[in-house]
Every structure is written in structure tokens, then in C-alpha cells.
Design an enzyme around this catalytic site. Sequence first.
Site, PDB file in Angstrom:
ATOM      1  N   GLU A  36      -4.524   3.396  21.533  1.00 54.37           N
ATOM      2  CA  GLU A  36      -3.164   2.835  21.443  1.00 54.37           C
ATOM      3  C   GLU A  36      -2.561   2.761  22.843  1.00 54.37           C
ATOM      4  O   GLU A  36      -2.396   3.782  23.501  1.00 54.37           O
ATOM      5  CB  GLU A  36      -2.289   3.711  20.535  1.00 54.37           C
ATOM      6  CG  GLU A  36      -0.811   3.351  20.535  1.00 54.37           C
ATOM      7  CD  GLU A  36      -0.534   1.895  20.204  1.00 54.37           C
ATOM      8  OE1 GLU A  36       0.072   1.203  21.045  1.00 54.37           O
ATOM      9  OE2 GLU A  36      -0.920   1.455  19.115  1.00 54.37           O
ATOM     10  N   GLN A  44      10.270   0.494  12.696  1.00 58.84           N
ATOM     11  CA  GLN A  44      10.783  -0.881  12.658  1.00 58.84           C
ATOM     12  C   GLN A  44      11.655  -1.214  11.450  1.00 58.84           C
ATOM     13  O   GLN A  44      12.502  -2.106  11.547  1.00 58.84           O
ATOM     14  CB  GLN A  44       9.619  -1.868  12.767  1.00 58.84           C
ATOM     15  CG  GLN A  44       8.954  -1.802  14.131  1.00 58.84           C
ATOM     16  CD  GLN A  44       7.773  -2.745  14.274  1.00 58.84           C
ATOM     17  OE1 GLN A  44       7.625  -3.700  13.539  1.00 58.84           O
ATOM     18  NE2 GLN A  44       6.923  -2.460  15.242  1.00 58.84           N
ATOM     19  N   CYS A 160       7.163  -7.551   6.250  1.00 60.49           N
ATOM     20  CA  CYS A 160       8.259  -7.458   5.286  1.00 60.49           C
ATOM     21  C   CYS A 160       8.859  -8.824   4.955  1.00 60.49           C
ATOM     22  O   CYS A 160       9.796  -9.281   5.611  1.00 60.49           O
ATOM     23  CB  CYS A 160       9.365  -6.534   5.768  1.00 60.49           C
ATOM     24  SG  CYS A 160      10.544  -6.260   4.427  1.00 60.49           S
ATOM     25  N   ASP A 308      -0.843  -3.980   8.503  1.00 62.13           N
ATOM     26  CA  ASP A 308      -0.515  -5.398   8.661  1.00 62.13           C
ATOM     27  C   ASP A 308      -1.712  -6.279   8.998  1.00 62.13           C
ATOM     28  O   ASP A 308      -1.707  -7.469   8.715  1.00 62.13           O
ATOM     29  CB  ASP A 308       0.551  -5.575   9.754  1.00 62.13           C
ATOM     30  CG  ASP A 308       1.890  -4.999   9.351  1.00 62.13           C
ATOM     31  OD1 ASP A 308       2.058  -4.634   8.171  1.00 62.13           O
ATOM     32  OD2 ASP A 308       2.789  -4.906  10.219  1.00 62.13           O
ATOM     33  N   THR A 317       4.053  -4.169   4.603  1.00 66.05           N
ATOM     34  CA  THR A 317       5.181  -3.248   4.764  1.00 66.05           C
ATOM     35  C   THR A 317       4.676  -1.823   5.001  1.00 66.05           C
ATOM     36  O   THR A 317       3.538  -1.490   4.684  1.00 66.05           O
ATOM     37  CB  THR A 317       6.066  -3.211   3.496  1.00 66.05           C
ATOM     38  OG1 THR A 317       5.301  -2.621   2.417  1.00 66.05           O
ATOM     39  CG2 THR A 317       6.540  -4.588   3.081  1.00 66.05           C
ATOM     40  N   CYS A 352       9.926  -3.644  -0.739  1.00 66.13           N
ATOM     41  CA  CYS A 352      10.809  -4.269   0.224  1.00 66.13           C
ATOM     42  C   CYS A 352      12.231  -3.814  -0.081  1.00 66.13           C
ATOM     43  O   CYS A 352      12.787  -4.208  -1.111  1.00 66.13           O
ATOM     44  CB  CYS A 352      10.688  -5.791   0.085  1.00 66.13           C
ATOM     45  SG  CYS A 352      11.165  -6.623   1.579  1.00 66.13           S
TER      46      CYS A 352
END
Length: 415
Positions: A36, A44, A160, A308, A317, A352
Site C-alpha cells: 500500500e 470515505q 456506493c 471495489d 460499498t 447504502c
Amino acid sequence: MATHHQVLIIGGGTAGIMTASQLITQKKTKDIAIIEPADTHYYQPAWTLVGAGTYDYEKTGKPMADVMPNGAKWIKDKATAFDPENNLVSTANSGNITYDYLVVASGLAYDFSLVPGLGDAIDKGVVCSNYTDPKHTWDVVKNFKGGTALFTQPTTPIKCGGAPQKIMYLAESHWAKSKTRSKTDVVFATAGTVIFGVKEIAKTLMEVVDRKDINLRFGYQLKKIDGANKIAWYSFAEHEKEYNHKNVKIEKDGNLTGIHYDMLHTAPPSVAPDFVSKSTLVNEAGWLDVDKHTMQHNRYANIFGLGDVAGLPTAKTGAAIRKQVPVVVDNLGLLINHDKMGNKSYNGYSSCPLVTDYGKMVLAEFDYNNNFTPDPKLKQMFISDSSKEHWRLWMLKKYGLPYLYWNKMLKGKDV
């Protein structure tokens, strides 16, 4: 000489950190590394609230070093290529790394070339996106003086799916309080055919749309942005239909229809990161090719993917990741220790949290078949029907979920 790890994870976002944490806390492996490059880990989901001026942006980030699980080696670098035949990942600066098992949790990337003009316009002037700079969104919302407020999204999958409309509902509320609303047409243009794919949620959202007097334009496929003239250009799908027409300024150019805007909010067009999409690991749509129930790669048995980047027919999500991680962890643990797969199955659960007003929220929880699947734990919060607007759901969004995220989810605890 390549360095080697039993489990190698690409990505220090929600999926990567949760997977590593659970593997470590459940003692499934003693040798795990995470690739990473970022210094900061962001929560987020709160960016929707930042864009509406009701959450502090600084509180959405923590140093990556603080969320890296004890027991995982952090390789602060970028993955650049895969060689799955040889169980090898290349990096920008750390050379090649080999693995017994690989977890691809790289998240997604933005490709502005898919909507020409958007890359030049975004996060400047009256064009904003909670996905890229929620502080700029709040500046745009706060300083808006009336006209056409256009909320839209690209035709690609996005993080999302509800986020492009949440900010619209909150912005409309702000303008109603600041006396700008009477001078404003609020327009939502989407390539979709309905406001939301889950019937129970769509019913509530249509009531919200009526209450807020919003013009919906379905079947509108965003093609390009003319930032200089403030026009968003669309093509129509055959099923194009409109709800609650507003007489906003429209241009025509061949098959394209342009909507003049005085402010524009959109999600960026999203794709798998370059090093993933150019590899042999993706499906025809360009997303990581994994089994939708086991999260195991469809061609390489020692590779898993989630979050994702995964090519799954459900919404991208954090809530989906929360249900995907235990499946991956169970399978990895059994493969490492017993050379067999488990029987846990991911059913496509995603959720969501649809903020509809300051102090109101609907919680859309659903599976692969778009069945409404509310969490029984909500009953403990005295919420009998999460498809209806509720202030307790707002409290969950603003206070409960961030707490759970930092203190439980990322630490490998069961939530």
C-alpha cells in the site's frame, strides 16, 4: 532475489486491512504482508457529510501506520504487475514479491478520459464531486446562488451507487434554509431506469423527490462535459423517461442533448486500476474475475479478490466488504491449514445508507437479487422499518458507523 510471504495483500483500504486483521486475530497465518503506497487511510463514507458541511474532513483520515494490523508487514509501495503463473507481484521500488496466497483488494481507479472534459473541470469552479474533494463540494453548495443544480453520474460502476443522490438531498435542504431554493431547479440525470434498484427503498426515495420537487431524468448517459460553457452532454437510452419536468436550458447537437448547469456534482467514471485491468486476472468487463460466492479467482485457486476491484454484480460499498471479508478469511485459513475450501458463501449483501435530509436517513440493504434484507440488529435501535426515513439511522451514519469502522472493523473484530 524476490522476497516471499505466505499471504500477500494488495491494498490498504477497507478490504485489505479488514482481511489482514481477521487473518491475524484468528491466527490463520503468521506471515502476511500488505502492499500500500498511501500515507493516509480515509473513512470515505463520511465524505457525503463533509460535502454537506456536517462532518469535519480532517476526522475522516488516519495515518496508514495506525491502521496497519500488528503482525502484518507493510510494504509501502505500488504493485505494478502480476505473474500469477509464478505466484509473483512486481512493485515500483521493492522488486518482485512472491506469495503462497494473494488477496487483491486494490480498490478502483478513476478514468476521466471516459467522460471527455470532466477531468479538466472537476474540483474547480462550480463542478464538484464528493468522491474526489468533498471540501470543494461544500464550498460549491454553500456559495450557490440559484439556477440549475445538476446532479449526475457516469455509466460505469461507481463506489456506493446512492452517493450521487445523497448529496443532492442534503444540498436541497441547505438551499431551502438559505433561501436559495426558490431560485433553483434541482435535476438528477442518471443512466438508470429507476431511482434505486430495491423496490421498498425506491418508494421512499420517490416520496423524498416529490417533497423536494426534484426533476428526475432517467436513461441519460453522460458523454462529455463542456466546462467553459457549463454544459453536460448526454445521449439517451431508448427507455429515457422524465419525472417532474423542469424547464431547464437544453442544447441539441446531433444525437446528444446538453443540459446547462450552474453547479454540477458527479461521481467520476470508475475502472479497475491499470495494473489490474492490464493483467490476465480480469473478466471481460475489466474487473477482477472472482467467484461471486467464494471470492476465489475463477482461474487461479490461490488468488482471492474482494472490495471495489472485484467483478461482482452488487454495489461497491464498505458494507459489502464487511460481509465479503469473513468468506475470504475462512477460505484462506482452511486452504493454508487443511488444503480445502470452506462452505461460507457471500450472497451479494451490500448496503447504502441513503441520507435524505439533515437528520434523516434510509438504510438500503440488499443482496444479489435486490431483495430488501434489513439487519435484525436495527430492531435494537428501535427502527422497525429501515426503508423509511429515520433520525436514528442518521445518528448511526454520523456517529455509530464511523466508530464501528475505526474501532471494530479495521481491528478484525466481528461486526
